[in-house]
Design a protein around this motif. Sequence first.
Motif, mmCIF file in Angstrom:
data_model
loop_
_atom_site.group_PDB
_atom_site.id
_atom_site.type_symbol
_atom_site.label_atom_id
_atom_site.label_comp_id
_atom_site.label_asym_id
_atom_site.label_seq_id
_atom_site.Cartn_x
_atom_site.Cartn_y
_atom_site.Cartn_z
ATOM 1 N N THR A 82 46.145 38.611 35.020
ATOM 2 C CA THR A 82 45.745 37.288 34.551
ATOM 3 C C THR A 82 44.234 37.162 34.664
ATOM 4 O O THR A 82 43.569 37.950 35.347
ATOM 5 N N TRP A 83 43.705 36.129 34.029
ATOM 6 C CA TRP A 83 42.263 35.895 34.117
ATOM 7 C C TRP A 83 41.846 35.690 35.566
ATOM 8 O O TRP A 83 40.824 36.228 36.001
ATOM 9 N N LEU A 84 42.618 34.911 36.302
ATOM 10 C CA LEU A 84 42.278 34.657 37.696
ATOM 11 C C LEU A 84 42.316 35.947 38.512
ATOM 12 O O LEU A 84 41.439 36.198 39.335
ATOM 13 N N GLN A 85 43.319 36.772 38.284
ATOM 14 C CA GLN A 85 43.398 38.041 39.009
ATOM 15 C C GLN A 85 42.197 38.932 38.685
ATOM 16 O O GLN A 85 41.642 39.581 39.569
ATOM 17 N N TYR A 86 41.797 38.932 37.427
ATOM 18 C CA TYR A 86 40.611 39.699 37.061
ATOM 19 C C TYR A 86 39.380 39.143 37.786
ATOM 20 O O TYR A 86 38.567 39.898 38.326
ATOM 21 N N ASP A 87 39.248 37.812 37.810
ATOM 22 C CA ASP A 87 38.106 37.199 38.485
ATOM 23 C C ASP A 87 38.091 37.551 39.969
ATOM 24 O O ASP A 87 37.027 37.793 40.550
ATOM 25 N N ILE A 88 39.255 37.569 40.590
ATOM 26 C CA ILE A 88 39.354 37.956 42.000
ATOM 27 C C ILE A 88 38.883 39.398 42.167
ATOM 28 O O ILE A 88 38.057 39.701 43.037
ATOM 29 N N MET A 89 39.386 40.278 41.317
ATOM 30 C CA MET A 89 38.999 41.691 41.419
ATOM 31 C C MET A 89 37.504 41.867 41.154
ATOM 32 O O MET A 89 36.832 42.648 41.834
ATOM 33 N N PHE A 90 36.982 41.133 40.185
ATOM 34 C CA PHE A 90 35.553 41.229 39.889
ATOM 35 C C PHE A 90 34.732 40.797 41.099
ATOM 36 O O PHE A 90 33.746 41.441 41.458
ATOM 37 N N ALA A 91 35.140 39.702 41.740
ATOM 38 C CA ALA A 91 34.432 39.233 42.932
ATOM 39 C C ALA A 91 34.486 40.283 44.042
ATOM 40 O O ALA A 91 33.513 40.455 44.787
ATOM 41 N N LEU A 92 35.587 41.002 44.132
ATOM 42 C CA LEU A 92 35.743 42.021 45.176
ATOM 43 C C LEU A 92 34.928 43.284 44.901
ATOM 44 O O LEU A 92 34.750 44.106 45.795
ATOM 45 N N THR A 93 34.423 43.439 43.675
ATOM 46 C CA THR A 93 33.576 44.608 43.395
ATOM 47 C C THR A 93 32.283 44.531 44.195
ATOM 48 O O THR A 93 31.622 45.545 44.389
ATOM 49 N N GLU A 94 31.930 43.331 44.664
ATOM 50 C CA GLU A 94 30.717 43.169 45.460
ATOM 51 C C GLU A 94 30.939 43.539 46.920
ATOM 52 O O GLU A 94 30.000 43.560 47.698
ATOM 53 N N GLY A 95 32.177 43.808 47.310
ATOM 54 C CA GLY A 95 32.464 44.215 48.676
ATOM 55 C C GLY A 95 33.544 43.378 49.325
ATOM 56 O O GLY A 95 34.081 42.442 48.736
ATOM 57 N N SER A 96 33.833 43.736 50.562
ATOM 58 C CA SER A 96 34.872 43.087 51.349
ATOM 59 C C SER A 96 34.533 41.625 51.590
ATOM 60 O O SER A 96 33.373 41.262 51.793
ATOM 61 N N VAL A 97 35.574 40.783 51.562
ATOM 62 C CA VAL A 97 35.361 39.349 51.747
ATOM 63 C C VAL A 97 36.600 38.722 52.386
ATOM 64 O O VAL A 97 37.711 39.232 52.232
ATOM 65 N N LEU A 98 36.380 37.640 53.091
ATOM 66 C CA LEU A 98 37.498 36.887 53.657
ATOM 67 C C LEU A 98 38.060 35.950 52.581
ATOM 68 O O LEU A 98 37.311 35.435 51.750
ATOM 69 N N PRO A 99 39.369 35.715 52.598
ATOM 70 C CA PRO A 99 39.967 34.827 51.602
ATOM 71 C C PRO A 99 39.325 33.439 51.547
ATOM 72 O O PRO A 99 39.179 32.872 50.463
ATOM 73 N N SER A 100 38.920 32.896 52.682
ATOM 74 C CA SER A 100 38.302 31.564 52.680
ATOM 75 C C SER A 100 37.031 31.557 51.835
ATOM 76 O O SER A 100 36.808 30.634 51.040
ATOM 77 N N ALA A 101 36.217 32.581 51.963
ATOM 78 C CA ALA A 101 34.984 32.666 51.174
ATOM 79 C C ALA A 101 35.300 32.925 49.705
ATOM 80 O O ALA A 101 34.648 32.381 48.812
ATOM 81 N N LEU A 102 36.305 33.737 49.459
ATOM 82 C CA LEU A 102 36.693 34.059 48.092
ATOM 83 C C LEU A 102 37.231 32.835 47.361
ATOM 84 O O LEU A 102 36.871 32.579 46.211
ATOM 85 N N SER A 103 38.073 32.046 48.018
ATOM 86 C CA SER A 103 38.616 30.847 47.373
ATOM 87 C C SER A 103 37.506 29.850 47.076
ATOM 88 O O SER A 103 37.502 29.214 46.020
ATOM 89 N N GLN A 104 36.546 29.737 47.983
ATOM 90 C CA GLN A 104 35.424 28.822 47.753
ATOM 91 C C GLN A 104 34.576 29.311 46.582
ATOM 92 O O GLN A 104 34.214 28.539 45.704
ATOM 93 N N ARG A 105 34.286 30.590 46.557
ATOM 94 C CA ARG A 105 33.458 31.140 45.487
ATOM 95 C C ARG A 105 34.109 30.945 44.120
ATOM 96 O O ARG A 105 33.448 30.633 43.143
ATOM 97 N N LEU A 106 35.427 31.136 44.054
ATOM 98 C CA LEU A 106 36.138 31.026 42.781
ATOM 99 C C LEU A 106 36.555 29.595 42.460
ATOM 100 O O LEU A 106 37.029 29.327 41.357
#
Length: 147
Positions: free
Chosen positions: A35-59
């Motif tokens: 899905t688009w959201l899954q792609y966005d999550i994966m794209f954000a993870l290309t920058e490195g390891s992250v905690l879910p709290s930071a990832l949800s805020q960023r997205l």
Amino acid sequence: MKSNDGSSATFNSALMLLQCEFVAERNRVNPQGITWLQYDIMFALTEGSVLPSALSQRLGITRSKLSKNLGELKSLGYVEQVPGTGDRRELQTNLSASGRTFMRNVDRQHQELADVARSVWTASEQVQFEKMSQKLVTALRNRRSAK
């Protein structure tokens, strides 16, 4: 012509048209099952390891929505999670080797978009676009994180 907020309707149309073209290009290279959201999550993870709290805020999404999508990405083998070093209840989230390969393949297809942009913009226009894009991205991220 001015819109209700005083901005140029042509400017608004240009932003929306560019967004639509980017979505159309993204549709062209969108792998099945992601899905688009899954792609966005994966794209954000290309920058490195992250905690879910930071990832949800960023997205700009809820933790529950992120958790559901991370679970699906984990089941596809694209994402790995390990307990965090500080708070072991939060999981450090990374792309797996399969996820990194997947993103490299998609990136090759996106290179075509960059090639088209380079063919129509001068070097100076490319630099201007980079600066203006980063300025807008920063403003949008800051607005989301302030909410």
